[in-house]
Write a protein that holds these residues in place. Structure first.
Motif, PDB file in Angstrom:
ATOM      1  N   LEU A  48     -33.248 -34.200 -16.780  1.00  0.00           N
ATOM      2  CA  LEU A  48     -34.573 -33.686 -17.108  1.00  0.00           C
ATOM      3  C   LEU A  48     -35.601 -34.166 -16.081  1.00  0.00           C
ATOM      4  O   LEU A  48     -36.470 -33.397 -15.655  1.00  0.00           O
ATOM      5  CB  LEU A  48     -34.984 -34.128 -18.516  1.00  0.00           C
ATOM      6  N   ARG A  49     -35.495 -35.429 -15.660  1.00  0.00           N
ATOM      7  CA  ARG A  49     -36.403 -35.950 -14.634  1.00  0.00           C
ATOM      8  C   ARG A  49     -36.300 -35.101 -13.357  1.00  0.00           C
ATOM      9  O   ARG A  49     -37.311 -34.719 -12.767  1.00  0.00           O
ATOM     10  CB  ARG A  49     -36.074 -37.414 -14.322  1.00  0.00           C
ATOM     11  N   GLU A  50     -35.076 -34.811 -12.963  1.00  0.00           N
ATOM     12  CA  GLU A  50     -34.853 -34.022 -11.747  1.00  0.00           C
ATOM     13  C   GLU A  50     -35.430 -32.615 -11.894  1.00  0.00           C
ATOM     14  O   GLU A  50     -36.050 -32.084 -10.967  1.00  0.00           O
ATOM     15  CB  GLU A  50     -33.350 -33.951 -11.439  1.00  0.00           C
ATOM     16  N   ALA A  51     -35.246 -32.013 -13.072  1.00  0.00           N
ATOM     17  CA  ALA A  51     -35.743 -30.656 -13.298  1.00  0.00           C
ATOM     18  C   ALA A  51     -37.272 -30.622 -13.305  1.00  0.00           C
ATOM     19  O   ALA A  51     -37.889 -29.712 -12.729  1.00  0.00           O
ATOM     20  CB  ALA A  51     -35.195 -30.106 -14.611  1.00  0.00           C
ATOM     21  N   LEU A  52     -37.882 -31.606 -13.954  1.00  0.00           N
ATOM     22  CA  LEU A  52     -39.346 -31.661 -13.992  1.00  0.00           C
ATOM     23  C   LEU A  52     -39.922 -31.917 -12.596  1.00  0.00           C
ATOM     24  O   LEU A  52     -40.907 -31.296 -12.195  1.00  0.00           O
ATOM     25  CB  LEU A  52     -39.812 -32.742 -14.968  1.00  0.00           C
ATOM     26  N   ALA A  54     -38.529 -31.128  -9.774  1.00  0.00           N
ATOM     27  CA  ALA A  54     -38.289 -29.946  -8.945  1.00  0.00           C
ATOM     28  C   ALA A  54     -39.321 -28.859  -9.218  1.00  0.00           C
ATOM     29  O   ALA A  54     -39.766 -28.162  -8.288  1.00  0.00           O
ATOM     30  CB  ALA A  54     -36.883 -29.412  -9.201  1.00  0.00           C
ATOM     31  N   TYR A  55     -39.706 -28.707 -10.485  1.00  0.00           N
ATOM     32  CA  TYR A  55     -40.685 -27.672 -10.807  1.00  0.00           C
ATOM     33  C   TYR A  55     -42.115 -28.135 -10.515  1.00  0.00           C
ATOM     34  O   TYR A  55     -42.906 -27.414  -9.892  1.00  0.00           O
ATOM     35  CB  TYR A  55     -40.579 -27.250 -12.280  1.00  0.00           C
ATOM     36  N   CYS A  56     -42.447 -29.328 -10.953  1.00  0.00           N
ATOM     37  CA  CYS A  56     -43.837 -29.785 -10.911  1.00  0.00           C
ATOM     38  C   CYS A  56     -44.280 -30.229  -9.522  1.00  0.00           C
ATOM     39  O   CYS A  56     -45.438 -29.998  -9.130  1.00  0.00           O
ATOM     40  CB  CYS A  56     -44.037 -30.937 -11.896  1.00  0.00           C
ATOM     41  N   GLY A  57     -43.388 -30.862  -8.780  1.00  0.00           N
ATOM     42  CA  GLY A  57     -43.759 -31.402  -7.485  1.00  0.00           C
ATOM     43  C   GLY A  57     -44.394 -30.396  -6.532  1.00  0.00           C
ATOM     44  O   GLY A  57     -45.507 -30.615  -6.041  1.00  0.00           O
ATOM     45  N   PRO A  58     -43.736 -29.280  -6.276  1.00  0.00           N
ATOM     46  CA  PRO A  58     -44.311 -28.298  -5.346  1.00  0.00           C
ATOM     47  C   PRO A  58     -45.604 -27.663  -5.846  1.00  0.00           C
ATOM     48  O   PRO A  58     -46.344 -27.069  -5.059  1.00  0.00           O
ATOM     49  CB  PRO A  58     -43.203 -27.238  -5.240  1.00  0.00           C
ATOM     50  N   ARG A  59     -45.887 -27.807  -7.132  1.00  0.00           N
ATOM     51  CA  ARG A  59     -47.087 -27.202  -7.727  1.00  0.00           C
ATOM     52  C   ARG A  59     -48.197 -28.232  -7.936  1.00  0.00           C
ATOM     53  O   ARG A  59     -49.197 -27.950  -8.599  1.00  0.00           O
ATOM     54  CB  ARG A  59     -46.717 -26.516  -9.052  1.00  0.00           C
ATOM     55  N   TRP A  63     -46.231 -35.038 -14.291  1.00  0.00           N
ATOM     56  CA  TRP A  63     -45.746 -35.012 -15.663  1.00  0.00           C
ATOM     57  C   TRP A  63     -45.459 -36.427 -16.129  1.00  0.00           C
ATOM     58  O   TRP A  63     -45.179 -37.320 -15.327  1.00  0.00           O
ATOM     59  CB  TRP A  63     -44.485 -34.161 -15.796  1.00  0.00           C
ATOM     60  N   ALA A  64     -45.539 -36.640 -17.416  1.00  0.00           N
ATOM     61  CA  ALA A  64     -45.202 -37.943 -17.992  1.00  0.00           C
ATOM     62  C   ALA A  64     -44.642 -37.736 -19.385  1.00  0.00           C
ATOM     63  O   ALA A  64     -45.137 -36.889 -20.142  1.00  0.00           O
ATOM     64  CB  ALA A  64     -46.439 -38.841 -18.069  1.00  0.00           C
ATOM     65  N   ILE A  65     -43.603 -38.484 -19.714  1.00  0.00           N
ATOM     66  CA  ILE A  65     -43.072 -38.520 -21.077  1.00  0.00           C
ATOM     67  C   ILE A  65     -43.265 -39.936 -21.590  1.00  0.00           C
ATOM     68  O   ILE A  65     -42.728 -40.892 -21.028  1.00  0.00           O
ATOM     69  CB  ILE A  65     -41.585 -38.101 -21.101  1.00  0.00           C
ATOM     70  N   ALA A 264     -38.835 -43.792  -8.881  1.00  0.00           N
ATOM     71  CA  ALA A 264     -37.582 -43.665  -9.623  1.00  0.00           C
ATOM     72  C   ALA A 264     -37.487 -44.660 -10.772  1.00  0.00           C
ATOM     73  O   ALA A 264     -36.805 -44.395 -11.764  1.00  0.00           O
ATOM     74  CB  ALA A 264     -36.398 -43.847  -8.684  1.00  0.00           C
ATOM     75  N   GLN A 265     -38.168 -45.789 -10.655  1.00  0.00           N
ATOM     76  CA  GLN A 265     -38.038 -46.842 -11.665  1.00  0.00           C
ATOM     77  C   GLN A 265     -39.243 -46.974 -12.594  1.00  0.00           C
ATOM     78  O   GLN A 265     -39.174 -47.671 -13.604  1.00  0.00           O
ATOM     79  CB  GLN A 265     -37.777 -48.183 -10.973  1.00  0.00           C
ATOM     80  N   ALA A 266     -40.336 -46.311 -12.265  1.00  0.00           N
ATOM     81  CA  ALA A 266     -41.555 -46.443 -13.068  1.00  0.00           C
ATOM     82  C   ALA A 266     -41.493 -45.581 -14.321  1.00  0.00           C
ATOM     83  O   ALA A 266     -40.773 -44.585 -14.382  1.00  0.00           O
ATOM     84  CB  ALA A 266     -42.761 -46.052 -12.229  1.00  0.00           C
ATOM     85  N   SER A 267     -42.278 -45.965 -15.324  1.00  0.00           N
ATOM     86  CA  SER A 267     -42.392 -45.159 -16.543  1.00  0.00           C
ATOM     87  C   SER A 267     -43.032 -43.811 -16.240  1.00  0.00           C
ATOM     88  O   SER A 267     -42.650 -42.781 -16.805  1.00  0.00           O
ATOM     89  CB  SER A 267     -43.263 -45.883 -17.587  1.00  0.00           C
ATOM     90  N   VAL A 268     -44.043 -43.832 -15.362  1.00  0.00           N
ATOM     91  CA  VAL A 268     -44.866 -42.665 -15.072  1.00  0.00           C
ATOM     92  C   VAL A 268     -45.178 -42.677 -13.577  1.00  0.00           C
ATOM     93  O   VAL A 268     -45.351 -43.752 -12.996  1.00  0.00           O
ATOM     94  CB  VAL A 268     -46.199 -42.724 -15.865  1.00  0.00           C
ATOM     95  N   ALA A 269     -45.268 -41.503 -12.965  1.00  0.00           N
ATOM     96  CA  ALA A 269     -45.671 -41.414 -11.570  1.00  0.00           C
ATOM     97  C   ALA A 269     -46.872 -40.482 -11.430  1.00  0.00           C
ATOM     98  O   ALA A 269     -46.864 -39.381 -11.976  1.00  0.00           O
ATOM     99  CB  ALA A 269     -44.518 -40.907 -10.698  1.00  0.00           C
ATOM    100  N   PHE A 270     -47.899 -40.960 -10.736  1.00  0.00           N
ATOM    101  CA  PHE A 270     -49.051 -40.132 -10.385  1.00  0.00           C
ATOM    102  C   PHE A 270     -48.970 -39.853  -8.888  1.00  0.00           C
ATOM    103  O   PHE A 270     -49.297 -40.701  -8.063  1.00  0.00           O
ATOM    104  CB  PHE A 270     -50.372 -40.841 -10.699  1.00  0.00           C
ATOM    105  N   ASN A 271     -48.522 -38.663  -8.547  1.00  0.00           N
ATOM    106  CA  ASN A 271     -48.432 -38.268  -7.151  1.00  0.00           C
ATOM    107  C   ASN A 271     -49.621 -37.427  -6.710  1.00  0.00           C
ATOM    108  O   ASN A 271     -49.875 -37.289  -5.510  1.00  0.00           O
ATOM    109  CB  ASN A 271     -47.151 -37.462  -6.912  1.00  0.00           C
ATOM    110  N   HIS A 272     -50.343 -36.873  -7.685  1.00  0.00           N
ATOM    111  CA  HIS A 272     -51.404 -35.921  -7.367  1.00  0.00           C
ATOM    112  C   HIS A 272     -52.735 -36.284  -8.019  1.00  0.00           C
ATOM    113  O   HIS A 272     -53.776 -36.158  -7.380  1.00  0.00           O
ATOM    114  CB  HIS A 272     -50.979 -34.515  -7.792  1.00  0.00           C
TER     115      HIS A 272
END
Length: 284
Positions: A48-52, A54-59, A63-65, A264-272
């Motif tokens: 699920l992390r990989e899918a999220l 892949a979709y969210c990064g280029p846009r 995301w955070a769960i 990869a190890q954090a609970s949440v990532a803010f890239n944007h």
């Protein structure tokens, strides 16, 4: 678990629907133009992390769960790295620019932050040694001319402070900068490294214990003990591999514009989004 989407730009209905399907969320509703939230979603798995991603990064969507039902005020401490987290620069790289060695120092900094140089103490000593003989007035010039707060920093800090949370700035950088940021941002505790200065010049030496990954983690635990909080009530924000140990002891870890090993190890990532993205993860 709750799913939170954030973006610097308005979220489209198509993107919200697509992420809802990926995360198997019964609903995913806009909370604001740039924020959407779901009260329930699938458990976070590597797939699920990989899918999220892949979709969210280029846009340019973050995301955070996160655990459902938690409030931001359930936490007692926000601990932050300084360079490239609370502020946008790596201070040592900018100092080195004044003696024409920015590229050389930056290369060591980048390798250390990516985790390719495992001995942080040695990497710091190597970089600081290159600054020998530089006029100490350069430190003030870096602060005044180049240091900028990361987007959302002041909003995030004002909000958590208003909720009664304590703040800690713990850095592998230098006290010259943390000492200036402490009163400016009303931070409770700061810790960083001290550059030796003799006759107004940098000697190329660091005084005292170096603030490395172990010291960062220990400092978070010590401050938690001082304020009567469990480390699970701490939020830690960082960007480099030397932040991983303090992120591991915290209840919530936020990778901010971080290296892949940290994301990869954090609970949440803010890239944007900015640091104030923290405020959207939980009810206040």
């Amino acid at each position: 678990m709750s799913l939170i989407l954030q973006s610097p730009a308005p979220l489209s209905a198509n993107d919200i629907d697509a992420v809802r399907a990926i995360a198997q969320a019964p609903t995913l509703a806009p909370r604001a133009e740039t924020v959407a939230a779901a009260d329930a979603c699938a458990a976070l798995t590597p797939a699920l992390r990989e899918a999220l991603d892949a979709y969210c990064g280029p846009r340019s969507i973050d995301w955070a769960i996160v655990p459902a039902g938690r409030k931001l005020s359930d936490f007692k401490l926000v601990a932050m790295d300084m360079d490239s987290t609370l502020i946008t620069i790596e201070c040592i790289d900018e100092i080195a620019d004044f003696c024409g060695l920015k590229a050389e120092v930056s290369a060591i900094t980048e390798a250390a932050m990516r985790g390719e140089i495992t001995d942080f103490n040695e990497s710091l000593r190597r970089r600081v040694a290159l600054l020998k003989g530089l006029d100490a007035s350069v430190l003030d010039r870096v602060y005044e001319e180049r240091l900028r707060l990361s987007p959302g920093a002041e909003t995030m800090l004002r909000t958590v402070q208003a909720l009664g949370m304590r703040t800690l700035l713990v850095s592998g950088g230098f006290v010259h900068f943390t000492d200036k940021l402490k009163p400016r941002l009303k931070l409770d505790v700061t810790r960083a490294n001290t550059l030796e200065i003799v006759d107004g010049k940098l000697t190329g030496q660091v005084l005292g214990e170096i603030v490395n990954a172990d010291v960062k983690a220990r400092t978070v635990q010590e401050v938690c003990a001082q304020i009567g909080a469990d480390p699970s009530q701490a939020i830690v924000m960082g960007d480099g591999s030397n932040d991983l140990k303090m992120m591991a002891v915290a209840g919530l870890s936020v990778a901010f514009r971080a290296k892949p090993v940290v994301r990869a190890q954090a609970s949440v990532a803010f890239n944007h989004v900015g640091l104030d993205g923290l405020l959207q993860l939980f009810a206040h």
